[in-house]
Design an enzyme around this catalytic site. Structure first.
Site, mmCIF file in Angstrom:
data_model
loop_
_atom_site.group_PDB
_atom_site.id
_atom_site.type_symbol
_atom_site.label_atom_id
_atom_site.label_comp_id
_atom_site.label_asym_id
_atom_site.label_seq_id
_atom_site.Cartn_x
_atom_site.Cartn_y
_atom_site.Cartn_z
ATOM 1 N N ASP A 87 0.828 -1.208 0.000
ATOM 2 C CA ASP A 87 0.000 0.000 0.000
ATOM 3 C C ASP A 87 0.868 1.267 0.000
ATOM 4 O O ASP A 87 1.996 1.265 0.499
ATOM 5 C CB ASP A 87 -0.849 -0.054 1.280
ATOM 6 C CG ASP A 87 -2.081 0.811 1.209
ATOM 7 O OD1 ASP A 87 -2.188 1.610 0.281
ATOM 8 O OD2 ASP A 87 -2.922 0.664 2.102
ATOM 9 N N ASP A 115 -6.036 -6.853 -2.318
ATOM 10 C CA ASP A 115 -6.519 -6.728 -0.938
ATOM 11 C C ASP A 115 -7.991 -6.338 -0.912
ATOM 12 O O ASP A 115 -8.564 -5.903 -1.926
ATOM 13 C CB ASP A 115 -5.664 -5.648 -0.243
ATOM 14 C CG ASP A 115 -5.526 -5.872 1.247
ATOM 15 O OD1 ASP A 115 -6.324 -6.626 1.817
ATOM 16 O OD2 ASP A 115 -4.614 -5.256 1.840
ATOM 17 N N ASP A 138 -3.123 -10.705 9.127
ATOM 18 C CA ASP A 138 -2.307 -9.524 9.419
ATOM 19 C C ASP A 138 -1.526 -9.725 10.712
ATOM 20 O O ASP A 138 -0.687 -8.888 11.053
ATOM 21 C CB ASP A 138 -3.206 -8.286 9.556
ATOM 22 C CG ASP A 138 -3.516 -7.664 8.202
ATOM 23 O OD1 ASP A 138 -2.863 -8.049 7.213
ATOM 24 O OD2 ASP A 138 -4.404 -6.805 8.140
HETATM 25 C C1 DGJ Z 1 -4.168 -5.274 4.861
HETATM 26 C C2 DGJ Z 1 -3.217 -6.374 4.475
HETATM 27 O O1 DGJ Z 1 -3.561 -7.552 5.084
HETATM 28 C C3 DGJ Z 1 -1.799 -5.921 4.820
HETATM 29 O O2 DGJ Z 1 -0.902 -6.951 4.566
HETATM 30 C C4 DGJ Z 1 -1.478 -4.697 4.024
HETATM 31 O O3 DGJ Z 1 -1.462 -5.001 2.657
HETATM 32 C C5 DGJ Z 1 -2.481 -3.612 4.323
HETATM 33 N N1 DGJ Z 1 -3.830 -4.075 4.140
HETATM 34 C C6 DGJ Z 1 -2.245 -2.403 3.469
HETATM 35 O O4 DGJ Z 1 -3.195 -1.449 3.640
#
Ligand code: DGJ
Length: 716
Positions: free
Chosen positions: A360, A471, A541
């Site tokens: 991102d 994403d 995450d």
């Molecule tokens: C959520 C994803 O799971 C992360 O790895 C990362 O790409 C963030 N979004 C970026 O906003």
């Protein structure tokens, strides 16, 4: 032949390599389910038991009520009071009654209209059963596609409106299985963001137990995988039935125990987030659901599901080594620019990484998560020389290039939203709710899809992207579309997913050399509907290795290691040593999210050695058969191994959990080892006989917070 029709008994028999599934046409009307289990040629005949208060057709008796016998598909309002598979009508009552009409058996399978589906091979066969509802004039086709080698049968349905009035589908369940028993446990995976895929097992009880999503994504909260098993079933013993849905949006999996102690399983779109108006001449096709059966415990069910996903769901691109990526997210968050990332790429290349993935922050005014989503062109302040020149410079460092996108979303603070506020999901008169400061684009609107196609096409013109991370960072509320009339608003969830799948198809065609990693804030869309489009999924995450040990172990019950992105992340307190984090990440496809610019030479060398070792093991993790020896949900440690298909190679991992007591010795039985063979642990040089491994290899637990043991056993 996997599928047979025995004419005199009006019996359909479906055989897979180790299982049999059967049903009979009874009373010239219903499909009576007689058997699903171990492969057999001796099948029971239908039997009818009287139960009062169950309605029946004129001329029949209570014993012949659809309320009391196991069926293949049941219809709301026609005498079966259990949860139904279909609720459809032309008159607003929801009542239908589809009667058996005919069948067809054919080689291979049909494509599902704009939906992901399991890939057929030369052995795949399909049974089509046609039923008719005389009042609505609709025709219902039930499909059973057989993947014999992996003991999987899939189901979906097509409704064709051949009547003169609009039919409304108010509930649609792709798979229904009635079992004449309820002495079973249900296994499901629940969770939340950063805490996905917790294992849960509980005995069935009378009434309906369910997992579901009304979030527009399959969700972190409940995964669409469920299993039913004997109360005594374990990894190696007991009967187990596994179910899943090849779909990534809202769903409902219901398990109901009825008045007779019989169990009904339903997997499908449900009714809360789904209605469909079918005009005369139109056809509706449901997503596909799958089932498998194992008489030999949960482990065998898992291996059926793994082989099915690998051989019939995941794209061909997943069948070559996946790149070891250095992802910028946890190292940089939004703080990226061309100079910094070119330095990242240089270090990454020297350390042995295959690819740099720019996460991102590269587009629009995306300096934080409150702006920019939707503006899919590079931020000139961060990339003054343009994206094409930047990507060339990255590649000149000897690494491939991946890029993050979140096509389905828009920030209110974006050019796109300012130009097209009506493109966000919304309901009239209500301010749309925010989540992560963003709104959801109306992917049911073809104009939105066309815009995204055009935008990405232009942004990536002439640039060779090797990898997309796709994403999706919020769930859907205020689900309404400015484009659709009131009577079609109930179709948005499903239309949305078809729009997403269409965009995935476009990416695949437009970037044939690129692969995709899918993601939804980690494991929010960890499902069989995403897997045909990507080679792997960002599992969570949460990259804390202690949490990851739990999450990965549960994911592996239903999904193969090949699907699981496992990253070693930035070190901070209490995250265990680099070695520990690496060994936890060896559960799936290895990657890193570390600031390589701040790293000592020693750490870089350690990572280089880890990548080199991983590359020698990757094929067993990606393609091997998975055996769980000790689940971290139950024990102080996790132990599992992968066995290559020829069993010449075995990879055993033991991860001690935080607080695991010191001094205990575990005997881990590697039953996939060959009795007559000698295995050498390539890492230490120590040899073991196959007999010894099968009887139990001894592992001494250290009892330190970050101990992990890795044995690579190979027949030399
Ligand atoms: C959520 C994803 O799971 C992360 O790895 C990362 O790409 C963030 N979004 C970026 O906003």
């Amino acid at each position: 032949m996997s599928i047979r029709f025995i004419k005199d008994k009006k019996r359909f028999i479906i055989n897979t390599k180790h299982t049999t599934y059967a049903f009979d046409v009874v009373l010239d009307h219903y499909l009576y389910h007689t058997y699903y289990g171990k492969r057999t040629s001796s099948l029971p005949d239908p039997s009818f038991h009287t139960v009062s208060f169950s309605p029946y057709l004129p001329g029949l008796s209570e014993a012949q009520s659809p309320d009391v016998f196991p069926q293949e598909c049941s219809f709301y309002g026609s005498g079966d009071f259990r949860p139904n598979a279909l609720r459809l009508s032309t008159d607003g009552t929801g009542v239908s009654d589809f009667v058996y009409h005919s069948y067809r058996i054919f080689k291979g399978r049909m494509a599902l209209d704009g939906l992901p589906a399991a890939r057929a091979d030369e052995r795949t066969q399909t049974l089509e059963i046609t039923l008719l509802d005389s009042v609505s004039g609709c025709r219902l086709m039930l499909y059973y596609t057989v993947f014999s080698d992996v003991d999987v049968i899939s189901r979906y349905m097509i409704v064709e409106n051949n009547g003169g009035a609009c039919a409304t589908i108010e509930k649609c369940m792709s798979l229904m299985l009635d079992l004449n028993r309820s002495d079973l446990d249900m296994i499901s995976l629940y969770g939340s963001h950063c805490n996905e895929l917790n294992f849960q097992r509980a005995a069935l009880h009378h009434g309906t137990q369910s997992v579901y999503s009304k979030r527009g994504a399959s969700s972190h909260q409940y995964n669409p995988f469920i299993a039913l098993c004997d109360h005594s079933a374990n990894e190696e013993r007991g009967e187990v039935y596994g179910f899943n849905f090849v779909y990534s949006g809202s769903f409902l999996n219901e398990v109901d125990v009825d008045q007779l102690g019989h169990t009904r399983v339903l997997v499908g779109l449900g009714s809360d987030c789904f209605t469909w108006r079918l005009q005369p001449g139109e056809v509706f096709c449901s997503p596909e659901a799958i089932m498998t059966y194992s008489p030999a415990g949960i482990g065998a069910m898992t291996r059926n599901l793994h082989r099915f996903a690998r051989e019939h769901i995941l794209p061909k691109a997943a069948h070559v080594p996946h790149p070891v990526v250095l992802n910028t997210w946890e190292a940089c968050y939004f703080d990226i620019d061309q100079d910094k990332l070119i330095r990242f790429a240089k270090e990454a290349g020297e350390t042995g990484f295959d690819m740099l993935v720019m996460d991102d922050g590269w587009f629009g005014l995306r300096n934080h998560d409150r702006a920019g989503l939707g503006d899919w062109y590079e931020n000139p302040a961060k990339f003054p020389d343009g994206l094409a020149s930047f990507v060339e410079k990255i590649k000149a460092q000897g690494v491939k290039f991946g890029i993050w996108v979140e096509p389905e979303m828009v920030n209110p603070d974006s050019e796109l939203y300012r130009a097209h506020p009506d493109w966000a999901l919304q309901t009239e008169g209500r301010e749309p709710l925010r989540s992560r400061h963003q709104l959801v684009l109306d992917m049911s609107n073809p104009a939105v899809i066309e815009y995204l196609i055009d935008r990405f096409d232009r942004t990536f013109q002439g640039i060779e992207i090797d990898y997309f991370k796709w994403d999706m960072n919020r769930h859907m509320s205020n689900v309404g579309s400015c484009r659709l009339p009131a009577d079609k608003q109930g179709e948005i969830f499903f239309r949305y997913m078809k729009g997403v799948y269409r965009l995935f198809d476009w990416f695949a065609a437009r970037f044939p050399n690129a692969v995709i990693e899918t993601c939804s804030g980690g494991g929010g869309r960890y499902d069989l509907g995403m897997m045909p489009y990507g080679i792997q999924i960002w599992t969570s995450d949460n990259t804390d290795p202690y949490a990851r040990t739990m999450i990965q172990s549960s994911a592996l019950i239903a999904y193969p290691a090949m699907t699981m992105s496992c990253h070693v992340s930035n070190p901070h307190e209490n995250l265990g040593s680099l070695d520990y984090r690496y060994k936890v990440a060896l559960g799936g496809m290895l990657g890193y999210e570390l600031n390589i610019l701040n790293m000592s030479e020693e750490v870089k060398q350690t990572i280089a050695a880890q990548i080199a070792q991983y590359k020698s093991l990757e094929h067993i993790i990606r393609l091997g058969d998975y055996y769980s020896l000790a689940s971290p949900t139950k024990y102080d440690y996790s132990a599992y191994y992968y066995a290559s298909s020829d069993t010449r190679e075995l990879l055993l991992t033991v991860i001690e959990k935080r607080g695991c007591p010191a001094g205990s010795t575990k005997r881990l039985r590697i039953k996939a080892a060959r009795t007559d063979a000698l295995y050498t642990n390539v890492i230490t040089g120590k040899t073991y006989s196959g007999e010894e491994l099968r009887a139990g290899i001894r592992i001494d637990l250290n009892g330190t917070d970050d101990s992990a043991h890795l044995l690579y056993l190979k027949m030399l």
